[in-house]
Design a protein around this motif. Structure first.
Motif, short mmCIF file in Angstrom:
data_model
loop_
_atom_site.label_atom_id
_atom_site.label_comp_id
_atom_site.label_asym_id
_atom_site.label_seq_id
_atom_site.Cartn_x
_atom_site.Cartn_y
_atom_site.Cartn_z
N PHE A 2 45.89 6.50 11.43
CA PHE A 2 45.09 5.62 10.59
C PHE A 2 43.68 5.49 11.16
O PHE A 2 43.48 5.54 12.37
N ASP A 3 42.71 5.30 10.28
CA ASP A 3 41.32 5.15 10.70
C ASP A 3 40.93 3.68 10.78
O ASP A 3 41.30 2.88 9.92
N ARG A 82 36.16 -3.87 13.06
CA ARG A 82 35.28 -4.23 11.95
C ARG A 82 35.74 -3.66 10.62
O ARG A 82 35.32 -4.10 9.56
N ASP A 83 36.59 -2.67 10.63
CA ASP A 83 37.09 -2.08 9.39
C ASP A 83 38.45 -1.45 9.67
O ASP A 83 38.66 -0.85 10.72
N GLY A 84 39.38 -1.60 8.74
CA GLY A 84 40.72 -1.06 8.92
C GLY A 84 41.70 -2.15 9.30
O GLY A 84 41.32 -3.24 9.71
N ILE A 86 45.37 -3.04 11.40
CA ILE A 86 46.40 -2.67 12.37
C ILE A 86 47.76 -3.12 11.85
O ILE A 86 47.99 -4.32 11.67
N LYS A 87 48.65 -2.18 11.60
CA LYS A 87 49.97 -2.52 11.09
C LYS A 87 51.04 -2.47 12.17
O LYS A 87 51.95 -3.30 12.18
N LYS A 88 50.95 -1.49 13.04
CA LYS A 88 51.94 -1.33 14.11
C LYS A 88 51.22 -1.17 15.44
O LYS A 88 50.09 -0.71 15.50
N GLY A 89 51.92 -1.55 16.52
CA GLY A 89 51.32 -1.43 17.83
C GLY A 89 52.33 -1.07 18.89
O GLY A 89 53.48 -0.71 18.59
N LEU A 90 51.91 -1.18 20.14
CA LEU A 90 52.74 -0.74 21.27
C LEU A 90 54.08 -1.47 21.33
O LEU A 90 55.10 -0.86 21.63
N THR A 91 54.09 -2.76 21.05
CA THR A 91 55.35 -3.50 21.09
C THR A 91 56.34 -2.98 20.06
O THR A 91 57.55 -2.93 20.32
N HIS A 92 55.85 -2.60 18.87
CA HIS A 92 56.73 -2.02 17.85
C HIS A 92 57.37 -0.73 18.37
O HIS A 92 58.57 -0.50 18.23
N TYR A 93 56.53 0.12 19.00
CA TYR A 93 57.02 1.41 19.48
C TYR A 93 58.04 1.24 20.62
O TYR A 93 59.09 1.87 20.63
N LEU A 94 57.72 0.39 21.58
CA LEU A 94 58.59 0.23 22.74
C LEU A 94 59.92 -0.45 22.40
O LEU A 94 60.88 -0.36 23.15
N THR A 95 59.97 -1.13 21.27
CA THR A 95 61.22 -1.76 20.82
C THR A 95 61.92 -0.92 19.76
O THR A 95 62.86 -1.38 19.12
N GLY A 96 61.45 0.32 19.57
CA GLY A 96 62.14 1.26 18.69
C GLY A 96 61.95 1.03 17.21
O GLY A 96 62.76 1.50 16.40
N GLN A 97 60.88 0.34 16.84
CA GLN A 97 60.68 0.02 15.42
C GLN A 97 59.83 1.04 14.67
O GLN A 97 59.71 0.97 13.44
N CYS A 98 59.24 1.99 15.40
CA CYS A 98 58.41 2.99 14.73
C CYS A 98 58.22 4.19 15.64
O CYS A 98 58.63 4.18 16.80
N SER A 99 57.58 5.22 15.11
CA SER A 99 57.32 6.43 15.89
C SER A 99 55.95 6.33 16.55
O SER A 99 55.14 5.45 16.24
N LEU A 100 55.65 7.25 17.45
CA LEU A 100 54.37 7.26 18.15
C LEU A 100 53.22 7.44 17.17
O LEU A 100 52.17 6.81 17.31
N GLU A 101 53.42 8.29 16.17
CA GLU A 101 52.36 8.54 15.19
C GLU A 101 51.96 7.27 14.45
O GLU A 101 50.81 7.14 13.99
N ILE A 103 51.46 4.35 15.66
CA ILE A 103 50.68 3.38 16.44
C ILE A 103 49.37 3.96 16.98
O ILE A 103 48.66 3.29 17.72
N ILE A 104 49.05 5.18 16.60
CA ILE A 104 47.80 5.80 17.04
C ILE A 104 46.76 5.67 15.93
O ILE A 104 46.97 6.13 14.81
N TYR A 105 45.65 5.05 16.26
CA TYR A 105 44.55 4.84 15.32
C TYR A 105 43.32 5.58 15.82
O TYR A 105 43.09 5.69 17.02
N ARG A 106 42.54 6.06 14.87
CA ARG A 106 41.31 6.79 15.21
C ARG A 106 40.10 5.92 14.93
O ARG A 106 39.95 5.38 13.83
N ASN A 107 39.25 5.78 15.95
CA ASN A 107 37.96 5.14 15.71
C ASN A 107 37.09 6.16 15.00
O ASN A 107 36.57 7.09 15.61
N ASN A 108 36.99 6.00 13.70
CA ASN A 108 36.29 6.97 12.87
C ASN A 108 34.86 6.51 12.61
O ASN A 108 34.65 5.54 11.88
#
Length: 237
Positions: A2-3, A82-84, A86-101, A103-108
């Motif tokens: 996500f951007d 300032r724009d965009g 955040i839906k998922k983060g590190l805590t979601h990933y470490l607790t098995g709630q989502c994949s690595l992809e 929680i990675i966001y691009r500063n576009n």
């Protein structure tokens, strides 16, 4: 992926140069240094500002950089977006709630004068940060990111308050302690630095932040290499 857009301030020339000096100091610490942890003694010493700007600085060298917000207790990263969204983060990933992809966001930068780098936000606060950061899943995450990115910047909570940075310190290539000039006495800084070293982390040096150069004297705390940072400008976390 996500951007998002993270705020970028126009710092005075002297201050911008200090970010580059810090970047250079880390580069000359050794080519094996890819994962770098940043912590402080207390809150509001300027740690998050420095780490985000350092991520930008490395990206300006055409490095593929990822910034990880490891403050699972009280993250302030969302204030800098300032724009965009955040839906998922590190805590979601470490607790098995989502994949690595997820929680990675691009500063576009888009058309703005900025550079591209990547961010893993902390996610919602948790009651068990030490358990999550101590987990094998977090260690495996750092290993996976090492294969994908040139530089990994980790923003950890103040070690003078909680133990999280010591846990992360045992898993990274090096660590840097950020100290606000006049904000902590020598004994406190030494105690925090000793905690990092005891964790097995290689202490690369200390950043002295918020230095008022109009004053004729101030103290440096010496552990390994010293990085003098800041001018008379006060930027907090």
């Amino acid at each position: 992926m996500f951007d998002i857009k993270i705020e970028r301030k126009n710092y005075p020339f002297a201050m911008a140069e200090e970010f580059k000096n810090l970047r250079t100091s880390i580069i000359f610490s050794g080519e094996d240094i890819k994962t770098v942890l940043f912590t402080s003694c207390f809150a509001n010493e300027g740690k998050s500002t420095i780490t985000l700007e350092l991520a930008r600085s490395f990206a300006e060298l055409d490095k593929k950089v990822i910034f990880i917000d490891c403050d699972l207790r009280k993250s302030i990263l969302k204030r800098k977006i300032r724009d965009g969204i955040i839906k998922k983060g590190l805590t979601h990933y470490l607790t098995g709630q989502c994949s690595l992809e997820d929680i990675i966001y691009r500063n576009n930068p888009g058309r703005e004068k900025d550079v591209e780098f990547f961010v893993i936000p902390a996610g919602p606060s948790t009651n068990s940060p030490t358990e999550l950061l101590s987990s094998q899943k977090f260690s495996d995450l750092l290993t996976e990111l090492r294969d994908e990115y040139d530089v990994i910047i980790i923003d950890a909570p103040p070690l003078g308050s909680v133990v999280d940075a010591s846990i992360i310190g045992s898993k990274v290539d090096g660590s840097v302690l950020i100290v606000e000039a006049g904000g902590a006495n020598y004994k406190v800084v030494k105690k925090v630095a000793d905690k990092l070293v005891s964790s097995g982390s290689r202490l690369l040096g200390v950043v002295l932040n918020k230095v008022d150069k109009s004053k004729k004297s101030y103290s440096y705390y010496k552990y390994g290499k010293d990085y003098g940072y800041g001018d008379k400008y006060g930027y907090g976390n």
